[in-house]
Design an enzyme around this catalytic site. Sequence first.
Site, PDB file in Angstrom:
ATOM      1  N   CYS A 284       0.834  -1.210   0.000  1.00  0.00           N
ATOM      2  CA  CYS A 284       0.000   0.000   0.000  1.00  0.00           C
ATOM      3  C   CYS A 284       0.863   1.253   0.000  1.00  0.00           C
ATOM      4  CB  CYS A 284      -0.891   0.025   1.238  1.00  0.00           C
ATOM      5  SG  CYS A 284      -1.930  -1.393   1.404  1.00  0.00           S
TER       6      CYS A 284
HETATM    7  N1  SAJ Z   1       6.737   2.170   8.685  1.00  0.00           N
HETATM    8  C1  SAJ Z   1       7.787   2.915   9.197  1.00  0.00           C
HETATM    9  N2  SAJ Z   1       7.534   3.808  10.195  1.00  0.00           N
HETATM   10  C2  SAJ Z   1       6.270   3.989  10.691  1.00  0.00           C
HETATM   11  C3  SAJ Z   1       5.217   3.226  10.163  1.00  0.00           C
HETATM   12  C4  SAJ Z   1       5.464   2.322   9.161  1.00  0.00           C
HETATM   13  O1  SAJ Z   1       8.934   2.774   8.757  1.00  0.00           O
HETATM   14  O2  SAJ Z   1       6.102   4.801  11.615  1.00  0.00           O
HETATM   15  C5  SAJ Z   1       6.996   1.235   7.595  1.00  0.00           C
HETATM   16  C6  SAJ Z   1       6.634  -0.187   7.962  1.00  0.00           C
HETATM   17  O3  SAJ Z   1       7.733  -0.846   8.547  1.00  0.00           O
HETATM   18  C7  SAJ Z   1       6.272  -0.783   6.589  1.00  0.00           C
HETATM   19  C8  SAJ Z   1       5.703   0.402   5.836  1.00  0.00           C
HETATM   20  O4  SAJ Z   1       6.164   1.581   6.521  1.00  0.00           O
HETATM   21  O5  SAJ Z   1       7.432  -1.255   5.946  1.00  0.00           O
HETATM   22  C9  SAJ Z   1       4.194   0.412   5.778  1.00  0.00           C
HETATM   23  O6  SAJ Z   1       3.757   0.247   7.085  1.00  0.00           O
HETATM   24  P1  SAJ Z   1       2.209   0.554   7.533  1.00  0.00           P
HETATM   25  O7  SAJ Z   1       2.197   0.566   9.023  1.00  0.00           O
HETATM   26  O8  SAJ Z   1       1.689   1.724   6.833  1.00  0.00           O
HETATM   27  O9  SAJ Z   1       1.459  -0.775   7.143  1.00  0.00           O
HETATM   28  P2  SAJ Z   1       0.740  -1.217   5.810  1.00  0.00           P
HETATM   29  O10 SAJ Z   1       1.558  -1.073   4.600  1.00  0.00           O
HETATM   30  O11 SAJ Z   1       0.190  -2.558   6.110  1.00  0.00           O
HETATM   31  O12 SAJ Z   1      -0.416  -0.134   5.668  1.00  0.00           O
HETATM   32  C10 SAJ Z   1      -1.724  -0.523   5.928  1.00  0.00           C
HETATM   33  C11 SAJ Z   1      -2.568   0.504   5.247  1.00  0.00           C
HETATM   34  N3  SAJ Z   1      -3.909   0.022   5.198  1.00  0.00           N
HETATM   35  C12 SAJ Z   1      -4.584   0.167   4.040  1.00  0.00           C
HETATM   36  O13 SAJ Z   1      -4.100   0.663   3.046  1.00  0.00           O
HETATM   37  C13 SAJ Z   1      -5.963  -0.316   4.055  1.00  0.00           C
HETATM   38  C14 SAJ Z   1      -2.525   1.817   5.996  1.00  0.00           C
HETATM   39  O14 SAJ Z   1      -3.562   2.686   5.485  1.00  0.00           O
HETATM   40  C15 SAJ Z   1      -2.783   1.589   7.460  1.00  0.00           C
HETATM   41  O15 SAJ Z   1      -2.771   2.848   8.138  1.00  0.00           O
HETATM   42  C16 SAJ Z   1      -1.674   0.704   7.980  1.00  0.00           C
HETATM   43  O16 SAJ Z   1      -1.886  -0.569   7.343  1.00  0.00           O
HETATM   44  C17 SAJ Z   1      -1.751   0.528   9.484  1.00  0.00           C
HETATM   45  O17 SAJ Z   1      -2.091   1.533  10.157  1.00  0.00           O
HETATM   46  O18 SAJ Z   1      -1.412  -0.553   9.940  1.00  0.00           O
END
Ligand code: SAJ
Length: 445
Positions: A284
């Site tokens: 995403c």
């Molecule tokens: N990450 C960081 N620092 C952060 C947060 C995330 O480096 O503070 C990295 C994570 O390690 C990962 C990437 O970013 O590699 C994405 O992480 P994410 O927490 O955004 O997780 P995703 O990719 O699973 O995003 C999903 C998304 N959901 C949908 O698109 C429906 C996002 O909108 C959600 O907010 C997120 O999950 C969530 O909150 O878990």
Amino acid sequence: MPTPRRRASTKTPAQILEQRLENRTARLAVIGLGYVGLPLAVELAQAGFEVVGIDTDEKRVRQLNRGQSYIQDVPTADVTALVRQKRFTATADFSVLDRCDTVNICVPTPLSKQRDPDVSYIVAAATEVAKHLHPGQLVILESTTYPGTTDELVLPMLAESGLAVGKDFFLAFSPERVDPGNTQFNTRNIPKVVGGVTEACTKAAVKLYRQRLDNVVAVSSTQVAEMVKLLENTFRSVNIGLVNELALMCSRLKIDVWEVIRAAATKPFGFMPFYPGPGLGGHCIPIDPFYLSWKARASGFEARFIELAGHVNAHMPDHVVDLVGGALNRLGRSFRRARVLVLGVAYKADIDDVRESPSLDIMEKLRERGARIEYSDPHVPSIRFAGSVMKSVSLTATNVRRFDCVIIATAHRSVDYGAVLRWSKAVVDTRNALAGKRSAKIIRL
Ligand code: SAJ
């Protein structure tokens, strides 16, 4: 099962659809049975509808019709029960759409090799829907995409049927917000944003979702609904890029960025903590913002925040490799033939998904520099890397001691990082998994 003949009606297609949704006689279709489509299909079937799941992957179709789930958040027991009650069936045959009142399209929207939107899955699905479009049918696109996709790409394909949108058939967009592995928020309780091509389209789509979902939020158009999702995920990408850049600054200023964020997070309003990391993974966040910047560019506007955040986030694996180089140098080693263990290849903690994982970028960069790479991840038993299958190394003192440097790339909660520190010669900690531990062996992001 023979299709019962339905009496001719004086009601409008919208009224007929509304009635079928009210009394649960509507037959619902979901195209794309992945981490979005399958949970949706199960929720709608559990609401009492007859649901048919359509997927081009015959293996998935067979598994589902045997009552088996392959999606972490969908219990096999739920699928088994629904298949047994004939509430849910799966097929690869799109002609079932002839007998369906609604169709939710939940197919992938990746980026092409040129980093442009790849809407080929949407086009393939819409082509099939158009073949079987009939009066009273509601079509909803859920795949994350650029603003305008529903009105500019899908609608013309359906309108070729000669049917009138908002009168004969209904078309809307509703962004998927599934967060795989999230035990608190699920398809049923995550607010559902819906925007139709016309008011009647919005009304029909709201009616469908309200039969099962707790909170449905109607917006004025498909473009607004498409943009909502892109704002949500661009918000994350840009803020992650911000803290990653802050980490690079703090590294030069010899300031502990983790302590800075921890203290800033004490602010009870106007602040939301994000954390630096080894880069951006998942299907995403690294992808969705570029759907928006592509559309903006096509409209003559340069989305600089998105591009800059993408650049900063994409640089993080190189920064981690530099930290590994520094750790090896302190041991009198160079990259060449150094043994490096990457701890955590999933793209985020406590899941098994390695898509776009920065760990894989880091491994490739280290391999290019001549290092000998292995990985350990309790959630990922094996991966394909450098053209062959690589198995996860079990985390034991003997195994860890074989390595010159360990990189904590994804901080799964099940790992004992204190033990890893004791067994390691050097640890590059990109996730602050060793917070509070003091040792000359630790190199923090
Ligand atoms: N990450 C960081 N620092 C952060 C947060 C995330 O480096 O503070 C990295 C994570 O390690 C990962 C990437 O970013 O590699 C994405 O992480 P994410 O927490 O955004 O997780 P995703 O990719 O699973 O995003 C999903 C998304 N959901 C949908 O698109 C429906 C996002 O909108 C959600 O907010 C997120 O999950 C969530 O909150 O878990």
